[in-house]
Design a protein around this motif. Structure first.
Motif, PDB file in Angstrom:
ATOM      1  N   ILE A 131      36.949  43.665  49.158  1.00 34.36           N
ATOM      2  CA  ILE A 131      38.368  42.983  49.266  1.00 34.36           C
ATOM      3  C   ILE A 131      38.748  42.767  50.764  1.00 34.36           C
ATOM      4  CG2 ILE A 131      40.291  42.415  48.920  1.00 34.36           C
ATOM      5  CD1 ILE A 131      39.438  43.333  45.739  1.00 34.36           C
ATOM      6  N   ILE A 132      38.604  44.300  51.287  1.00 35.09           N
ATOM      7  CA  ILE A 132      39.028  44.650  52.874  1.00 35.09           C
ATOM      8  C   ILE A 132      38.484  43.737  53.876  1.00 35.09           C
ATOM      9  CG2 ILE A 132      40.031  47.058  51.758  1.00 35.09           C
ATOM     10  CD1 ILE A 132      38.104  48.224  53.663  1.00 35.09           C
ATOM     11  N   HIS A 142      47.445  41.778  40.937  1.00 33.60           N
ATOM     12  CA  HIS A 142      47.848  42.951  41.101  1.00 33.60           C
ATOM     13  C   HIS A 142      47.385  43.170  42.961  1.00 33.60           C
ATOM     14  CE1 HIS A 142      46.037  44.058  36.982  1.00 33.60           C
ATOM     15  NE2 HIS A 142      45.531  43.661  37.171  1.00 33.60           N
ATOM     16  N   ASP A 143      48.101  44.702  43.480  1.00 31.67           N
ATOM     17  CA  ASP A 143      48.261  44.149  44.396  1.00 31.67           C
ATOM     18  C   ASP A 143      46.875  43.993  45.394  1.00 31.67           C
ATOM     19  OD1 ASP A 143      50.593  45.630  44.485  1.00 31.67           O
ATOM     20  OD2 ASP A 143      50.778  47.530  44.352  1.00 31.67           O
ATOM     21  N   VAL A 173      43.469  39.873  39.909  1.00 29.18           N
ATOM     22  CA  VAL A 173      43.902  39.256  38.851  1.00 29.18           C
ATOM     23  C   VAL A 173      43.326  39.177  37.677  1.00 29.18           C
ATOM     24  CG1 VAL A 173      44.637  37.157  37.579  1.00 29.18           C
ATOM     25  CG2 VAL A 173      44.584  37.295  40.321  1.00 29.18           C
ATOM     26  N   THR A 174      43.944  39.627  36.535  1.00 29.80           N
ATOM     27  CA  THR A 174      43.507  40.086  34.719  1.00 29.80           C
ATOM     28  C   THR A 174      44.563  38.930  34.490  1.00 29.80           C
ATOM     29  OG1 THR A 174      44.304  42.184  35.168  1.00 29.80           O
ATOM     30  CG2 THR A 174      43.990  41.546  33.161  1.00 29.80           C
ATOM     31  N   VAL A 175      43.135  38.430  33.480  1.00 32.51           N
ATOM     32  CA  VAL A 175      43.725  37.020  32.910  1.00 32.51           C
ATOM     33  C   VAL A 175      44.049  37.656  31.039  1.00 32.51           C
ATOM     34  CG1 VAL A 175      43.651  34.790  32.498  1.00 32.51           C
ATOM     35  CG2 VAL A 175      42.724  35.407  34.424  1.00 32.51           C
ATOM     36  N   LEU A 176      44.917  37.405  30.779  1.00 33.59           N
ATOM     37  CA  LEU A 176      45.101  37.634  29.249  1.00 33.59           C
ATOM     38  C   LEU A 176      45.108  35.832  28.505  1.00 33.59           C
ATOM     39  CD1 LEU A 176      44.966  40.206  27.694  1.00 33.59           C
ATOM     40  CD2 LEU A 176      48.059  39.504  27.733  1.00 33.59           C
ATOM     41  N   SER A 177      44.344  36.368  27.014  1.00 34.46           N
ATOM     42  CA  SER A 177      44.139  34.931  26.277  1.00 34.46           C
ATOM     43  C   SER A 177      44.229  35.799  24.890  1.00 34.46           C
ATOM     44  CB  SER A 177      43.762  33.657  25.837  1.00 34.46           C
ATOM     45  OG  SER A 177      43.474  32.891  26.030  1.00 34.46           O
ATOM     46  N   LYS A 178      45.365  34.768  23.845  1.00 32.92           N
ATOM     47  CA  LYS A 178      45.583  35.538  22.468  1.00 32.92           C
ATOM     48  C   LYS A 178      45.231  34.232  22.173  1.00 32.92           C
ATOM     49  CE  LYS A 178      48.962  38.415  20.954  1.00 32.92           C
ATOM     50  NZ  LYS A 178      50.386  38.336  20.953  1.00 32.92           N
ATOM     51  N   GLY A 233      39.314  40.178  38.047  1.00 32.66           N
ATOM     52  CA  GLY A 233      38.528  39.509  38.889  1.00 32.66           C
ATOM     53  C   GLY A 233      39.139  38.715  39.983  1.00 32.66           C
ATOM     54  N   LYS A 234      38.368  38.646  41.136  1.00 29.27           N
ATOM     55  CA  LYS A 234      38.771  37.920  41.881  1.00 29.27           C
ATOM     56  C   LYS A 234      37.830  36.685  42.040  1.00 29.27           C
ATOM     57  CE  LYS A 234      40.014  38.387  46.858  1.00 29.27           C
ATOM     58  NZ  LYS A 234      39.218  36.864  47.847  1.00 29.27           N
ATOM     59  N   PRO A 235      38.078  34.628  42.252  1.00 27.94           N
ATOM     60  CA  PRO A 235      39.207  34.995  41.636  1.00 27.94           C
ATOM     61  C   PRO A 235      39.335  34.650  40.578  1.00 27.94           C
ATOM     62  CG  PRO A 235      37.534  32.674  42.201  1.00 27.94           C
ATOM     63  CD  PRO A 235      37.232  35.173  42.770  1.00 27.94           C
ATOM     64  N   ALA A 236      40.856  34.816  39.781  1.00 32.16           N
ATOM     65  CA  ALA A 236      40.911  34.307  38.850  1.00 32.16           C
ATOM     66  C   ALA A 236      40.158  34.192  36.958  1.00 32.16           C
ATOM     67  CB  ALA A 236      42.642  34.075  37.929  1.00 32.16           C
ATOM     68  N   ALA A 237      39.388  34.473  36.776  1.00 31.71           N
ATOM     69  CA  ALA A 237      38.783  34.179  35.822  1.00 31.71           C
ATOM     70  C   ALA A 237      39.126  32.986  34.699  1.00 31.71           C
ATOM     71  CB  ALA A 237      38.751  34.770  34.647  1.00 31.71           C
ATOM     72  N   GLN A 238      38.631  32.159  34.127  1.00 33.31           N
ATOM     73  CA  GLN A 238      39.319  30.804  33.084  1.00 33.31           C
ATOM     74  C   GLN A 238      38.724  31.554  31.364  1.00 33.31           C
ATOM     75  OE1 GLN A 238      40.924  28.046  34.292  1.00 33.31           O
ATOM     76  NE2 GLN A 238      40.952  28.995  36.155  1.00 33.31           N
ATOM     77  N   ILE A 239      39.837  31.485  30.666  1.00 32.32           N
ATOM     78  CA  ILE A 239      39.415  31.776  29.815  1.00 32.32           C
ATOM     79  C   ILE A 239      39.653  30.771  28.669  1.00 32.32           C
ATOM     80  CG2 ILE A 239      39.469  33.623  27.847  1.00 32.32           C
ATOM     81  CD1 ILE A 239      40.848  35.637  29.496  1.00 32.32           C
ATOM     82  N   SER A 240      38.319  30.724  28.049  1.00 28.58           N
ATOM     83  CA  SER A 240      38.661  29.835  26.655  1.00 28.58           C
ATOM     84  C   SER A 240      37.932  29.999  25.595  1.00 28.58           C
ATOM     85  CB  SER A 240      37.345  28.380  26.770  1.00 28.58           C
ATOM     86  OG  SER A 240      36.381  28.530  27.460  1.00 28.58           O
TER      87      SER A 240
END
Length: 174
Positions: free
Chosen positions: A69-70, A138-139, A143-148, A117-124
């Motif tokens: 990423i740097i 995150h710094d 990005v972490t994506v959480l789905s219940k 992940g980078k970019p944020a993932a899509q969850i279905s």
């Protein structure tokens, strides 16, 4: 992320000078230069992972080893040759594939996580769910994506993660 990347420059003969100007989002300006009349290279404020792919008198390409990423930012190559001056610019974006984690919470609901992940993932979900994914940045830019999964009385549920670096799916029975 983690791979090597080669950025090509103008393939001119009779090159007088080649300069790579790298404006990374992290670390500021890095410059690699080559002067044919002195057969001399110079580097200012560049990490060891950024260098000429081979000898600049034969090939003006730039190689980035172990891309991270740097290394994101703008890369501009300037060539001075007898045929004229030539510029080529790249805007380097680094993809980080997320880790797919599927588990059950304390209430027996499936929880799907696309971690860092980078970019944020899509969850279905294979079966429709009225879940609203939550994102946590995150710094380091990931990005972490959480789905219940919130539908009732399911036996086996499949989480599908979509991401530019690759798609994955996992199934679970809670």
């Amino acid at each position: 992320v983690g791979n090597s990347s080669v950025l090509t420059c103008s393939a001119q003969s009779n090159v007088t000078m080649v300069t790579w100007k790298i404006y990374a989002k992290v670390g500021g300006l890095c410059t690699l230069g080559y002067r044919a009349d002195q057969n001399k290279t110079d580097r200012i404020n560049c990490s060891n992972s950024v260098d000429w792919k081979s000898r600049p008198d034969q090939d003006s390409a730039l190689e980035i080893r172990q891309v991270g990423i740097i290394h994101e930012g703008n890369y501009t190559c300037e060539v001075v040759a007898t045929e004229g001056n030539f510029h080529k610019t790249y805007d380097l974006t680094v993809l980080v594939p997320p880790r797919l984690i599927l588990s059950c919470d304390d209430q027996g609901n499936p929880v799907c996580e696309a971690a860092t992940g980078k970019p944020a993932a899509q969850i279905s979900w294979v079966l429709e769910s009225n879940s609203t994914p939550k994102e946590k940045g995150h710094d380091n830019g990931t990005v972490t994506v959480l789905s219940k999964f919130t539908a009732h009385s399911t036996i086996n549920t499949t989480c599908i993660m979509s991401h530019p670096a690759g798609n994955q799916s996992k199934s679970i029975s809670c």
